[in-house]
Write an enzyme that holds these catalytic residues in place. Structure first.
Site, PDB file in Angstrom:
ATOM      1  CG  ASP A   1      -6.513   1.310  -0.721  1.00  0.00           C
ATOM      2  OD1 ASP A   1      -6.853   0.332  -1.021  1.00  0.00           O
ATOM      3  OD2 ASP A   1      -6.059   1.575   0.473  1.00  0.00           O
TER       4      ASP A   1
ATOM      5  N   GLY B   1      -5.281 -10.807   2.804  1.00  0.00           N
ATOM      6  CA  GLY B   1      -4.062 -12.074   2.806  1.00  0.00           C
ATOM      7  C   GLY B   1      -4.784 -13.292   2.648  1.00  0.00           C
TER       8      GLY B   1
ATOM      9  CG  HIS C   1      -1.633   1.050   1.559  1.00  0.00           C
ATOM     10  ND1 HIS C   1      -2.361   1.729   0.381  1.00  0.00           N
ATOM     11  CD2 HIS C   1      -2.374   1.851   2.433  1.00  0.00           C
ATOM     12  CE1 HIS C   1      -3.055   2.657   0.582  1.00  0.00           C
ATOM     13  NE2 HIS C   1      -3.269   2.741   2.122  1.00  0.00           N
TER      14      HIS C   1
HETATM   15  P1  NDP Z   1      -1.240  -7.039   9.705  1.00  0.00           P
HETATM   16  O1  NDP Z   1      -1.934  -6.005  10.923  1.00  0.00           O
HETATM   17  O2  NDP Z   1      -2.149  -8.368   9.628  1.00  0.00           O
HETATM   18  O3  NDP Z   1       0.113  -7.497  10.210  1.00  0.00           O
HETATM   19  C1  NDP Z   1       1.070  -6.855  10.620  1.00  0.00           C
HETATM   20  C2  NDP Z   1       2.354  -7.556  11.169  1.00  0.00           C
HETATM   21  O4  NDP Z   1       3.182  -6.452  11.514  1.00  0.00           O
HETATM   22  C3  NDP Z   1       2.288  -8.543  12.188  1.00  0.00           C
HETATM   23  O5  NDP Z   1       3.112  -9.543  11.704  1.00  0.00           O
HETATM   24  C4  NDP Z   1       2.541  -7.763  13.322  1.00  0.00           C
HETATM   25  O6  NDP Z   1       3.314  -8.692  14.190  1.00  0.00           O
HETATM   26  C5  NDP Z   1       3.742  -6.775  13.051  1.00  0.00           C
HETATM   27  N1  NDP Z   1       3.618  -5.595  13.734  1.00  0.00           N
HETATM   28  C6  NDP Z   1       2.677  -4.958  14.001  1.00  0.00           C
HETATM   29  N2  NDP Z   1       2.853  -3.651  14.959  1.00  0.00           N
HETATM   30  C7  NDP Z   1       4.369  -3.939  15.041  1.00  0.00           C
HETATM   31  C8  NDP Z   1       5.493  -3.241  15.654  1.00  0.00           C
HETATM   32  N3  NDP Z   1       4.914  -1.877  16.193  1.00  0.00           N
HETATM   33  N4  NDP Z   1       6.803  -3.648  15.687  1.00  0.00           N
HETATM   34  C9  NDP Z   1       6.841  -4.880  15.054  1.00  0.00           C
HETATM   35  N5  NDP Z   1       5.982  -5.659  14.259  1.00  0.00           N
HETATM   36  C10 NDP Z   1       4.731  -5.113  14.115  1.00  0.00           C
HETATM   37  O7  NDP Z   1      -0.965  -6.024   8.390  1.00  0.00           O
HETATM   38  P2  NDP Z   1      -1.724  -6.436   6.913  1.00  0.00           P
HETATM   39  O8  NDP Z   1      -1.253  -7.543   6.526  1.00  0.00           O
HETATM   40  O9  NDP Z   1      -3.053  -5.812   7.069  1.00  0.00           O
HETATM   41  O10 NDP Z   1      -0.942  -5.092   6.370  1.00  0.00           O
HETATM   42  C11 NDP Z   1       0.333  -4.910   5.914  1.00  0.00           C
HETATM   43  C12 NDP Z   1       0.484  -4.012   4.737  1.00  0.00           C
HETATM   44  O11 NDP Z   1      -0.513  -4.569   3.638  1.00  0.00           O
HETATM   45  C13 NDP Z   1      -0.252  -2.633   4.886  1.00  0.00           C
HETATM   46  O12 NDP Z   1       0.499  -1.519   4.291  1.00  0.00           O
HETATM   47  C14 NDP Z   1      -1.683  -2.714   4.331  1.00  0.00           C
HETATM   48  O13 NDP Z   1      -1.980  -1.480   4.032  1.00  0.00           O
HETATM   49  C15 NDP Z   1      -1.339  -3.741   3.134  1.00  0.00           C
HETATM   50  N6  NDP Z   1      -2.528  -4.382   2.607  1.00  0.00           N
HETATM   51  C16 NDP Z   1      -3.305  -5.025   3.427  1.00  0.00           C
HETATM   52  C17 NDP Z   1      -4.301  -5.724   2.997  1.00  0.00           C
HETATM   53  C18 NDP Z   1      -5.347  -6.609   3.889  1.00  0.00           C
HETATM   54  O14 NDP Z   1      -6.258  -6.862   3.359  1.00  0.00           O
HETATM   55  N7  NDP Z   1      -4.856  -6.601   5.218  1.00  0.00           N
HETATM   56  C19 NDP Z   1      -4.871  -5.518   1.615  1.00  0.00           C
HETATM   57  C20 NDP Z   1      -3.676  -4.967   0.946  1.00  0.00           C
HETATM   58  C21 NDP Z   1      -2.805  -4.156   1.170  1.00  0.00           C
HETATM   59  P3  NDP Z   1       2.531  -8.910  15.751  1.00  0.00           P
HETATM   60  O15 NDP Z   1       1.681 -10.155  15.477  1.00  0.00           O
HETATM   61  O16 NDP Z   1       3.496  -9.355  16.497  1.00  0.00           O
HETATM   62  O17 NDP Z   1       1.828  -7.765  16.093  1.00  0.00           O
HETATM   63 MG    MG Z   2      -8.120  -0.822  -0.221  1.00  0.00          MG
END
Ligand code: NDP
Ligand code: MG
Length: 338
Positions: free
Chosen positions: A192, A135, A109
């Site tokens: 988006d 995902g 994103h």
């Molecule tokens: P999630 O919230 O599902 O996953 C986040 C990950 O980051 C987890 O592994 C989490 O670990 C880790 N994390 C969170 N906070 C921290 C921190 N402070 N320090 C270190 N690690 C951290 O994210 P998404 O997969 O939803 O999103 C990821 C990207 O993908 C974003 O840019 C989003 O916009 C994009 N995106 C998402 C979509 C979706 O449908 N979800 C669709 C298209 C794009 P922990 O488990 O330890 O918290």
């Molecule tokens: Mg979107």
């Protein structure tokens, strides 16, 4: 001009040969993209903090997750799949100084790169490969032999090699099976945000809440209001998804179709469209981005307060009760305690 769309034959996985891909974050997108790439024969390492279920999941899936800075250092291609609101701080603290010229910095994103929270250093190209789906679907479609369509974009001045890497990456996660649309960071980010604010999350939620409350205030049973204003929305959206507005109108009764044409425009009016343009303007000028970045810097007080308030709305309480009785819908619950 129609958008440029790439398919399987436009992408060559050999662009990733000999390269190590670090997936930072094993959440929704991270777990799906990492596994798909590995199944496609790519070398994938994971940067994921320990102590939570996502770390354990990565291990269960056969990865050996490392700290984010280490994974970045060991990779040629680094994909930041952390929540958008933490990317800026983590990038500055743990990622930036571990990148080398020739690395490619990826995201799913464009928010942080477009709004300057993540600035690829000199010699590092920015690359976006964004699946247009959550995902779990990116994974399940891939396993079924299909793929979720993706968007691809590159930072200004990125090389042709980066495009080849991006297309190979998209192929590796299954995206080219569904089609990969060429866009820009600005277009991906702005459309988006606009879509989620005006239609998908903001617009639809507010419409459902308001209609539910109107029926309940008029003395109708909340259960009836729930079915009419929320539950049945899925049936309509499925028809949109398969055949657009025309197929929805073909499938519903003529009475419903007549109500659609004559009453819909009284709900979304010229005033609403003006507000849509104002919301788009706030996105384009960075005003929304600043608000969200500062909100997080302040510890997200507004965000948390609104989340608490809406989790306890009457429509949510009625819905929870009704969904538990509908065993076939695979009901989900999130914690609604204050
Ligand atoms: P999630 O919230 O599902 O996953 C986040 C990950 O980051 C987890 O592994 C989490 O670990 C880790 N994390 C969170 N906070 C921290 C921190 N402070 N320090 C270190 N690690 C951290 O994210 P998404 O997969 O939803 O999103 C990821 C990207 O993908 C974003 O840019 C989003 O916009 C994009 N995106 C998402 C979509 C979706 O449908 N979800 C669709 C298209 C794009 P922990 O488990 O330890 O918290
Ligand atoms: Mg979107």
């Amino acid at each position: 001009m129609p958008a440029k769309v790439y398919y399987d034959s436009d992408a060559d996985l050999s662009a990733l040969k000999g390269k190590t891909i670090a997936i930072l974050g094993y959440g929704s997108q991270g777990h799906a993209q990492a596994q798909n790439l590995r199944d496609s024969g790519c070398t994938v390492i994971i940067g994921q903090r320990p102590g939570g279920p996502n770390y354990d999941l990565a291990r269960e899936h056969g990865f050996d997750p490392k700290p984010i800075d280490e994974a970045t250092r060991d990779a040629d291609i680094v994909n930041i799949l952390l929540p958008d609101e933490v990317q800026g701080d983590l990038y500055r603290a743990r990622i930036r100084d571990n990148l080398r010229p020739g690395n490619v910095l990826m995201c799913s994103h464009g928010f942080n790169i477009h709004f300057d929270q993540v600035r690829p250093p000199a010699g590092v190209d920015g690359l976006l490969v964004a699946p247009k789906g959550p995902g779990h679907l990116v994974r399940s479609e891939f396993v079924r032999g299909g793929g979720v369509p993706c968007l691809i974009a590159m930072s200004d001045g990125a090389s042709d090699e980066t495009l080849r890497i991006g297309l190979a990456y998209a192929k590796g996660i299954g995206g080219t099976r569904g089609g990969v649309i060429r866009t820009t960071f600005a277009e991906e980010t702005e459309t988006d945000l606009f879509g989620e604010q005006v239609v998908l999350c903001g617009g639809v939620s507010e419409l459902v809440k308001s209609a539910f409350q109107t029926l309940v205030d008029a003395g109708y049973q909340p259960e009836m209001a729930y079915f009419e204003c929320m539950h049945e929305l899925k049936l309509i959206v499925d028809l949109f998804y398969q055949g657009g507005l025309s197929y929805m109108r073909y499938s519903v009764s003529n009475t419903a179709e007549f109500g659609d044409y004559t009453r819909g425009p009284r709900i979304v009016t010229e005033e609403t469209r003006k507000e849509m343009r104002r919301i788009l303007d706030e996105i384009q000028t960075g005003k929304f981005a600043r608000e969200w970045i500062l909100e997080n810097r302040a510890g997200a007080p507004v965000f948390q307060a609104m989340r608490r308030r809406d989790r306890n709305l009457e429509i949510e309480k009625v819905g929870r009760r009704l969904r538990r009785l509908m065993t076939w819908i695979n009901a989900k619950e999130v914690d609604s305690s204050p």
